[in-house]
Design a protein around this motif. Sequence first.
Motif, PDB file in Angstrom:
ATOM      1  N   UNK A   1       0.843  -1.183   0.000  1.00 13.75           N
ATOM      2  CA  UNK A   1       0.000   0.000   0.000  1.00 13.75           C
ATOM      3  C   UNK A   1       0.883   1.239   0.000  1.00 13.75           C
ATOM      4  N   UNK A   2       0.282   2.369  -0.315  1.00 11.41           N
ATOM      5  CA  UNK A   2       0.984   3.645  -0.226  1.00 11.41           C
ATOM      6  C   UNK A   2       0.798   4.161   1.191  1.00 11.41           C
ATOM      7  N   UNK A   3       1.888   4.599   1.812  1.00  9.08           N
ATOM      8  CA  UNK A   3       1.829   5.132   3.167  1.00  9.08           C
ATOM      9  C   UNK A   3       2.347   6.554   3.160  1.00  9.08           C
ATOM     10  N   UNK A   4       1.709   7.414   3.937  1.00  8.53           N
ATOM     11  CA  UNK A   4       2.112   8.817   3.993  1.00  8.53           C
ATOM     12  C   UNK A   4       2.700   9.145   5.361  1.00  8.53           C
ATOM     13  N   UNK A   5       3.825   9.844   5.328  1.00 10.32           N
ATOM     14  CA  UNK A   5       4.458  10.358   6.539  1.00 10.32           C
ATOM     15  C   UNK A   5       4.509  11.878   6.423  1.00 10.32           C
ATOM     16  N   UNK A   6       4.391  12.561   7.537  1.00  8.30           N
ATOM     17  CA  UNK A   6       4.666  13.993   7.577  1.00  8.30           C
ATOM     18  C   UNK A   6       5.943  14.147   8.396  1.00  8.30           C
ATOM     19  N   UNK A   7       6.961  14.746   7.780  1.00 15.01           N
ATOM     20  CA  UNK A   7       8.283  14.822   8.385  1.00 15.01           C
ATOM     21  C   UNK A   7       8.631  16.294   8.624  1.00 15.01           C
ATOM     22  N   UNK A   8       9.127  16.594   9.811  1.00 18.86           N
ATOM     23  CA  UNK A   8       9.424  17.974  10.195  1.00 18.86           C
ATOM     24  C   UNK A   8      10.889  18.114  10.586  1.00 18.86           C
ATOM     25  N   UNK A   9      11.532  19.153  10.073  1.00 17.47           N
ATOM     26  CA  UNK A   9      12.927  19.430  10.388  1.00 17.47           C
ATOM     27  C   UNK A   9      13.182  20.927  10.389  1.00 17.47           C
ATOM     28  N   UNK A  10      14.390  21.312  10.703  1.00 19.69           N
ATOM     29  CA  UNK A  10      14.728  22.737  10.822  1.00 19.69           C
ATOM     30  C   UNK A  10      15.227  23.351   9.518  1.00 19.69           C
ATOM     31  N   UNK A  11      15.813  22.545   8.638  1.00 13.72           N
ATOM     32  CA  UNK A  11      16.400  23.056   7.405  1.00 13.72           C
ATOM     33  C   UNK A  11      15.793  22.304   6.221  1.00 13.72           C
ATOM     34  N   UNK A  12      15.216  23.019   5.271  1.00 14.07           N
ATOM     35  CA  UNK A  12      14.503  22.392   4.149  1.00 14.07           C
ATOM     36  C   UNK A  12      15.392  21.444   3.340  1.00 14.07           C
ATOM     37  N   UNK A  13      16.591  21.895   2.965  1.00 13.07           N
ATOM     38  CA  UNK A  13      17.467  21.052   2.145  1.00 13.07           C
ATOM     39  C   UNK A  13      17.986  19.834   2.919  1.00 13.07           C
ATOM     40  N   UNK A  14      18.375  20.048   4.172  1.00  9.20           N
ATOM     41  CA  UNK A  14      18.854  18.920   4.986  1.00  9.20           C
ATOM     42  C   UNK A  14      17.726  17.925   5.235  1.00  9.20           C
ATOM     43  N   UNK A  15      16.500  18.427   5.371  1.00  7.73           N
ATOM     44  CA  UNK A  15      15.345  17.554   5.566  1.00  7.73           C
ATOM     45  C   UNK A  15      15.137  16.676   4.334  1.00  7.73           C
ATOM     46  N   UNK A  16      15.221  17.276   3.156  1.00  7.40           N
ATOM     47  CA  UNK A  16      15.061  16.525   1.909  1.00  7.40           C
ATOM     48  C   UNK A  16      16.134  15.444   1.790  1.00  7.40           C
ATOM     49  N   UNK A  17      17.378  15.791   2.089  1.00  8.35           N
ATOM     50  CA  UNK A  17      18.472  14.811   2.040  1.00  8.35           C
ATOM     51  C   UNK A  17      18.254  13.685   3.049  1.00  8.35           C
TER      52      UNK A  17
END
Length: 80
Positions: free
Chosen positions: A11-27
Motif C-alpha cells: 500500500x501507499x503510506x504517507x508520513x509527515x516529516x518535520x525538520x529545521x532546514x529544508x534542504x537537509x530535511x530533503x536529504x
Amino acid sequence: NMDNKKLEYPRVWEFCVIGKDREKLKCAIEECIPNGFDHRDSKSHKSYHSQKIKTHVYSQEERDELFKKLQNHPEIVYIL
C-alpha cells in the motif's frame, strides 16, 4: 470494530516529516527512503519545515522500519 481490521499490503503510506532546514530535511528523507517517494513540498513556520511524503510499503514491518529510520535521523525533529 476497527481493532479487528488489518491493513492490506502493499500500500501507499504517507508520513509527515518535520525538520529545521529544508534542504537537509530533503536529504535526510532520501537517505531513509532510498527506493523513492513522492513529496508535497513543505510548509514553513519560522524555524521549522514540514514535508508530506508518500512511499510504497510492502509490510507492517517495512513501514515500522521506515518510521524508525526517519525518527532516528538527526535532521528530522518530528514525524507523524
